[in-house]
Write a protein that holds these residues in place. Sequence first.
Motif, PDB file in Angstrom:
ATOM      1  N   ASP A  56       0.831  -1.208   0.000  1.00 30.26           N
ATOM      2  CA  ASP A  56       0.000   0.000   0.000  1.00 30.26           C
ATOM      3  C   ASP A  56       0.865   1.258   0.000  1.00 30.26           C
ATOM      4  OD1 ASP A  56      -2.224  -1.608  -0.007  1.00 30.26           O
ATOM      5  OD2 ASP A  56      -2.619  -1.433   2.151  1.00 30.26           O
ATOM      6  N   ARG A  59       2.317   1.585  -3.423  1.00 28.89           N
ATOM      7  CA  ARG A  59       1.293   2.038  -4.379  1.00 28.89           C
ATOM      8  C   ARG A  59       1.257   3.559  -4.452  1.00 28.89           C
ATOM      9  NH1 ARG A  59      -4.319   3.225  -4.730  1.00 28.89           N
ATOM     10  NH2 ARG A  59      -5.383   2.145  -6.470  1.00 28.89           N
ATOM     11  N   ASP A  73      -2.987  -1.860  -9.769  1.00 26.65           N
ATOM     12  CA  ASP A  73      -3.862  -2.882  -9.186  1.00 26.65           C
ATOM     13  C   ASP A  73      -3.921  -4.132 -10.058  1.00 26.65           C
ATOM     14  OD1 ASP A  73      -4.319  -1.115  -7.117  1.00 26.65           O
ATOM     15  OD2 ASP A  73      -6.225  -0.392  -7.941  1.00 26.65           O
TER      16      ASP A  73
END
Length: 419
Positions: A56, A59, A73
Amino acid sequence: MRKPVPSVVGQRCLLVAALSLATFGLLSSCAEAPPQGTPGTPSATQPTQSFAQWRDDFRSQAMAAGISAHTFDTAFAGIEPDDSVITADRSQPEFTRPIWQYLEGAVSAARVRNGQDRLLQNTDALQRIDSTYGVDREAVMAIWGMESNFGQQMGSKNVIRSLATLAYEGRRPEFGRDQLIAALQILQHGDVPASNMIGSWAGAMGQTQFIPTTYNRYAVDFDGDGRRDIWGSSSDALASTANYLHASGWQRGQTWGFEVSLPQGFDYAEADMGIRKPIAEWQRLGVRPVSANQPIAATNASLLLPAGHRGPAFLVTDNFRAILKYNNSTSYALAVGLLADSFKGGGQLAGQWPVDEAPLSRSERIELQQKLMDRGFNPGSVDGIIGANTRQAIRAFQKTISWPADGYPTQALLDRLRD
């Protein structure tokens, strides 16, 4: 650009660590952009967060670098760390093959025949590649053979998974993160779907075994289909290799090097890649080509003794150095040169390898470096890698005992240091 059969590209040192150890610790890197670099100091720090937390956080970094949420994703769907990647990353084999055994596999009769067949099959593309980049087709073909056995062995690992594993808990997380961002950029560009982005455990990809940052700089769409497809298009893969070599300083019409004979009483300390002289100057020192083909006298060259003074000797040019930028192992570059010559009916050596010499193991190389250090000769890091500093230290010690100062580590040298 192991292997050992190596793979390509400056910062892909991770990929060919096995090759560097297999050739007495000569530093090995992979096809990365010139100027060549190393991934940085290995980190022993264990992850302090879960993979999901790291993903995360990463990302957000990827999106800040221009990667879309959809690209990220899709690429990370179902991705978890790969334990086999960490095992490979941390592997340091104790025993390795000497250069003559490495060359026996790298320049095998079967590989020479296959390469000659591929040269005929790709004549038109290679002619255009030669015209565009000025790189000898035999050299391009040799690298193709070394890297993936002419497209037959490209690796089978999901590159996103491998690089995510290295970025999360590998020894060089910065390397993993940089390559992972570059891999996501490739996916976002549309060159290959995530399901087809396969490669080695260290993220080297396709028929040319480029790591992602090298791909982004040097991969080309040579067949005109709108994609830089080094996985499925041999034309794209070969042209990308030629583009890389051209950027690395390849000189059209110049040999990579050639075998030479040395005169009696030659100063073996001259055998150093840091020493460059015009071939005419080497000839004045009594260095003579073994074959009848006379090289260009003004060309600069270095003297290479890959197995010390008892083995074959070579003068190597800037084209050899261009191959080194593809994979920074002298054994790899020598294999590419000899394989390229073999496609044209050459590649045979007059000199004999010292096959009676057992190579030093990794622990013995470390011991040798430590004993050089103890005697006041600075070998650099005591890490089992026989780099420039260690070779200089060996030469300095060899001179004190009136041995040929070739900088080559042997069992006899280690035994003398143990005295």
